[in-house]
Design a protein around this motif. Structure first.
Motif, PDB file in Angstrom:
ATOM      1  N   PRO A  38       0.819  -1.219   0.000  1.00  0.00           N
ATOM      2  CA  PRO A  38       0.000   0.000   0.000  1.00  0.00           C
ATOM      3  C   PRO A  38       0.852   1.268   0.000  1.00  0.00           C
ATOM      4  O   PRO A  38       1.802   1.396   0.766  1.00  0.00           O
ATOM      5  CB  PRO A  38      -0.805  -0.122   1.308  1.00  0.00           C
ATOM      6  CG  PRO A  38      -0.047  -1.088   2.152  1.00  0.00           C
ATOM      7  CD  PRO A  38       0.623  -2.036   1.217  1.00  0.00           C
ATOM      8  N   GLY A  39       0.524   2.167  -0.964  1.00  0.00           N
ATOM      9  CA  GLY A  39       1.223   3.443  -1.045  1.00  0.00           C
ATOM     10  C   GLY A  39       2.571   3.373  -1.731  1.00  0.00           C
ATOM     11  O   GLY A  39       3.237   4.401  -1.895  1.00  0.00           O
ATOM     12  N   ASN A  40       3.009   2.202  -2.147  1.00  0.00           N
ATOM     13  CA  ASN A  40       4.312   2.051  -2.802  1.00  0.00           C
ATOM     14  C   ASN A  40       4.120   2.200  -4.311  1.00  0.00           C
ATOM     15  O   ASN A  40       3.698   1.273  -5.004  1.00  0.00           O
ATOM     16  CB  ASN A  40       4.895   0.668  -2.474  1.00  0.00           C
ATOM     17  CG  ASN A  40       6.325   0.512  -2.976  1.00  0.00           C
ATOM     18  OD1 ASN A  40       6.728   1.135  -3.964  1.00  0.00           O
ATOM     19  ND2 ASN A  40       7.096  -0.332  -2.299  1.00  0.00           N
ATOM     20  N   LYS A  41       4.418   3.386  -4.834  1.00  0.00           N
ATOM     21  CA  LYS A  41       4.209   3.683  -6.258  1.00  0.00           C
ATOM     22  C   LYS A  41       5.099   2.820  -7.152  1.00  0.00           C
ATOM     23  O   LYS A  41       4.697   2.423  -8.252  1.00  0.00           O
ATOM     24  CB  LYS A  41       4.475   5.166  -6.530  1.00  0.00           C
ATOM     25  CG  LYS A  41       3.491   6.108  -5.848  1.00  0.00           C
ATOM     26  CD  LYS A  41       2.073   5.884  -6.394  1.00  0.00           C
ATOM     27  CE  LYS A  41       1.094   6.875  -5.778  1.00  0.00           C
ATOM     28  NZ  LYS A  41      -0.288   6.643  -6.265  1.00  0.00           N
ATOM     29  N   GLU A  42       6.321   2.541  -6.686  1.00  0.00           N
ATOM     30  CA  GLU A  42       7.240   1.734  -7.493  1.00  0.00           C
ATOM     31  C   GLU A  42       6.702   0.309  -7.661  1.00  0.00           C
ATOM     32  O   GLU A  42       6.735  -0.254  -8.757  1.00  0.00           O
ATOM     33  CB  GLU A  42       8.623   1.696  -6.846  1.00  0.00           C
ATOM     34  CG  GLU A  42       9.643   0.903  -7.663  1.00  0.00           C
ATOM     35  CD  GLU A  42      11.023   0.895  -7.016  1.00  0.00           C
ATOM     36  OE1 GLU A  42      11.206   1.597  -6.012  1.00  0.00           O
ATOM     37  OE2 GLU A  42      11.907   0.181  -7.522  1.00  0.00           O
ATOM     38  N   ALA A  43       6.190  -0.262  -6.559  1.00  0.00           N
ATOM     39  CA  ALA A  43       5.616  -1.607  -6.628  1.00  0.00           C
ATOM     40  C   ALA A  43       4.376  -1.618  -7.515  1.00  0.00           C
ATOM     41  O   ALA A  43       4.157  -2.559  -8.300  1.00  0.00           O
ATOM     42  CB  ALA A  43       5.269  -2.100  -5.225  1.00  0.00           C
ATOM     43  N   GLU A  44       3.563  -0.557  -7.407  1.00  0.00           N
ATOM     44  CA  GLU A  44       2.359  -0.477  -8.233  1.00  0.00           C
ATOM     45  C   GLU A  44       2.722  -0.421  -9.723  1.00  0.00           C
ATOM     46  O   GLU A  44       2.084  -1.067 -10.556  1.00  0.00           O
ATOM     47  CB  GLU A  44       1.559   0.762  -7.843  1.00  0.00           C
ATOM     48  CG  GLU A  44       0.244   0.910  -8.616  1.00  0.00           C
ATOM     49  CD  GLU A  44      -0.544   2.124  -8.157  1.00  0.00           C
ATOM     50  OE1 GLU A  44      -0.210   2.697  -7.100  1.00  0.00           O
ATOM     51  OE2 GLU A  44      -1.491   2.502  -8.866  1.00  0.00           O
ATOM     52  N   GLU A  45       3.781   0.327 -10.057  1.00  0.00           N
ATOM     53  CA  GLU A  45       4.217   0.428 -11.453  1.00  0.00           C
ATOM     54  C   GLU A  45       4.766  -0.904 -11.967  1.00  0.00           C
ATOM     55  O   GLU A  45       4.499  -1.311 -13.094  1.00  0.00           O
ATOM     56  CB  GLU A  45       5.279   1.520 -11.578  1.00  0.00           C
ATOM     57  CG  GLU A  45       5.920   1.631 -12.963  1.00  0.00           C
ATOM     58  CD  GLU A  45       4.924   1.925 -14.066  1.00  0.00           C
ATOM     59  OE1 GLU A  45       5.211   1.540 -15.220  1.00  0.00           O
ATOM     60  OE2 GLU A  45       3.858   2.518 -13.785  1.00  0.00           O
ATOM     61  N   LYS A  46       5.505  -1.604 -11.105  1.00  0.00           N
ATOM     62  CA  LYS A  46       6.042  -2.907 -11.512  1.00  0.00           C
ATOM     63  C   LYS A  46       4.916  -3.921 -11.710  1.00  0.00           C
ATOM     64  O   LYS A  46       4.980  -4.780 -12.604  1.00  0.00           O
ATOM     65  CB  LYS A  46       7.047  -3.408 -10.472  1.00  0.00           C
ATOM     66  CG  LYS A  46       8.374  -2.658 -10.494  1.00  0.00           C
ATOM     67  CD  LYS A  46       9.374  -3.265  -9.519  1.00  0.00           C
ATOM     68  CE  LYS A  46      10.711  -2.539  -9.567  1.00  0.00           C
ATOM     69  NZ  LYS A  46      11.385  -2.704 -10.866  1.00  0.00           N
TER      70      LYS A  46
END
Length: 381
Positions: A38-46
């Motif tokens: 949650p809230g991790n933009k890098e993980a969301e993009e990956k």
């Protein structure tokens, strides 16, 4: 930021099987799913990048187009950039649901129920894009070079004109399925495991129709035969795919239609061959034409006569070029070239007069009786 190659994103080779691609995606999806980060933009993009790659590489139509043309080959086919993925996994129950034994339910419990948020499981009543269709078309070598227009005939599913895709007869409505209560799936408990299956009453739609449409029998679509004129651009090659948007099967629940993918199969020519934008053929000339030089007429692919000068002393196998008589470069005014391979014909039978003249020539020529050997591989250079 530039896109990464889809095989690189999933960490698999270009020859990877469907199972290898699915396993690679599962691993990345578990690691980078937004509900675990949650809230991790890098993980969301990956996660988004991996899902986009899986959507293309797991699709039997999109993968070959990507392999041949790269990202341009799958533009407009439902991949990438916020598109509604047609079969990529969107939550943990989907990622592990096809492994059997209730793994999807176990991971839902471990990571927070239905996962919620942007990765919500799509309902069977949500709009979805229709299937894309393949049409194989044989065209002549000449039409592939110069382009043409041809009529194609095919059939596809269109939204039912009677019920407008609802599947219901006049006055009838869809009702929530009493078996699954609109979920489209039912659960069966077996000890510790809870197995989720498609509802047998509504077949996963979540709704039932009390009175189906008589025209489409409740499917919402009708099979239609269609004719259309297809423009084939000049310079296409064998295996070229032409996508005709929205001419595939109609989408479900008001979703867009799929595409019609026309695959071109170029038939061989009697004597012309192609390499890139250049054309090749061979012509025979006489021994005297090769020695003395000549001007001959060559019939081009479009059946016009072109004058070709044979230089004096032309050897067997020499390539002569005619500029601008090759294949058009699509979208430009440029063309490739036409290459003529010269075959010097040695007569098998000659008259007594011809023999006498050749013997006189041989006396003047005084050919060597001890010729120097030549490296065979050098002759193909």
């Amino acid at each position: 930021m530039a896109k990464r190659d889809y095989y690189e994103v999933l960490g698999v080779e270009k020859s990877a099987s469907k199972d290898d691609i699915k396993k690679a995606y599962r691993k990345l999806a578990v690691k980078y799913h937004p509900d675990r980060n949650p809230g991790n933009k890098e993980a969301e993009e990956k996660f988004r990048e991996a899902t986009e790659a899986y959507e293309v590489l797991s699709d039997d139509q999109k993968r070959p187009m990507y392999d041949q043309y790269g990202f341009a080959g799958v533009e407009g086919m439902g991949q990438g950039g916020g598109a509604q993925y047609s079969h990529a996994f969107h939550d943990f129950s989907d990622i592990f649901g096809d492994m059997g034994g209730g793994f999807g339910d176990i991971f839902e419990n471990l990571f927070g129920g239905g996962m919620g948020g942007s990765s919500r499981r799509r309902s069977a009543t949500d709009p979805s894009q229709g299937a894309s269709l393949r049409y194989d078309l044989d065209i002549s070598f000449k039409d592939a070079v110069y382009g043409t227009k041809t009529e194609i005939h095919f059939q596809h599913n269109e939204t039912c004109g009677t019920c407008h895709g609802s599947g219901c007869a006049a006055g009838a409505t869809r009702k929530t399925c009493p078996t699954c209560q609109g979920m489209g799936q039912v659960r069966r408990s077996a000890g510790f495991f809870a197995v989720q299956q498609t509802c047998p009453t509504c077949n996963g739609s979540g709704t039932v129709i009390d009175k189906p449409c008589a025209a489409c029998h409740g499917t919402g679509v009708e099979t239609k035969h269609k004719r259309m004129t297809l423009t084939i651009p000049a310079g296409v090659d064998d295996g070229k795919r032409i996508a005709i948007p929205h001419q595939g099967d109609a989408g479900a629940n008001g979703g867009p239609a799929g595409d019609l993918i026309v695959v071109l199969h170029v038939q061989p020519h009697s004597y012309f061959e192609r390499s890139g934008q250049d054309l090749y053929c061979a012509v025979q000339i006489s021994m005297t034409q090769a020695i003395l030089g000549a001007v001959i007429n060559v019939t081009s692919l479009n059946e016009t006569k072109i004058e070709l000068k044979i230089p004096a002393g032309t050897t067997h196998g020499k390539l002569l070029r005619i500029k601008g008589e090759g294949v058009p470069v699509t979208g430009t005014n440029r063309k490739g070239d036409l290459y003529i391979k010269i075959l010097v014909e040695i007569p098998q039978h000659i008259s007594s007069q011809q023999r006498s003249l050749l013997e006189q020539y041989a006396q003047l020529e005084k050919p060597s009786v001890d010729p120097k050997p030549v490296l065979l591989s050098s002759l193909s250079r």
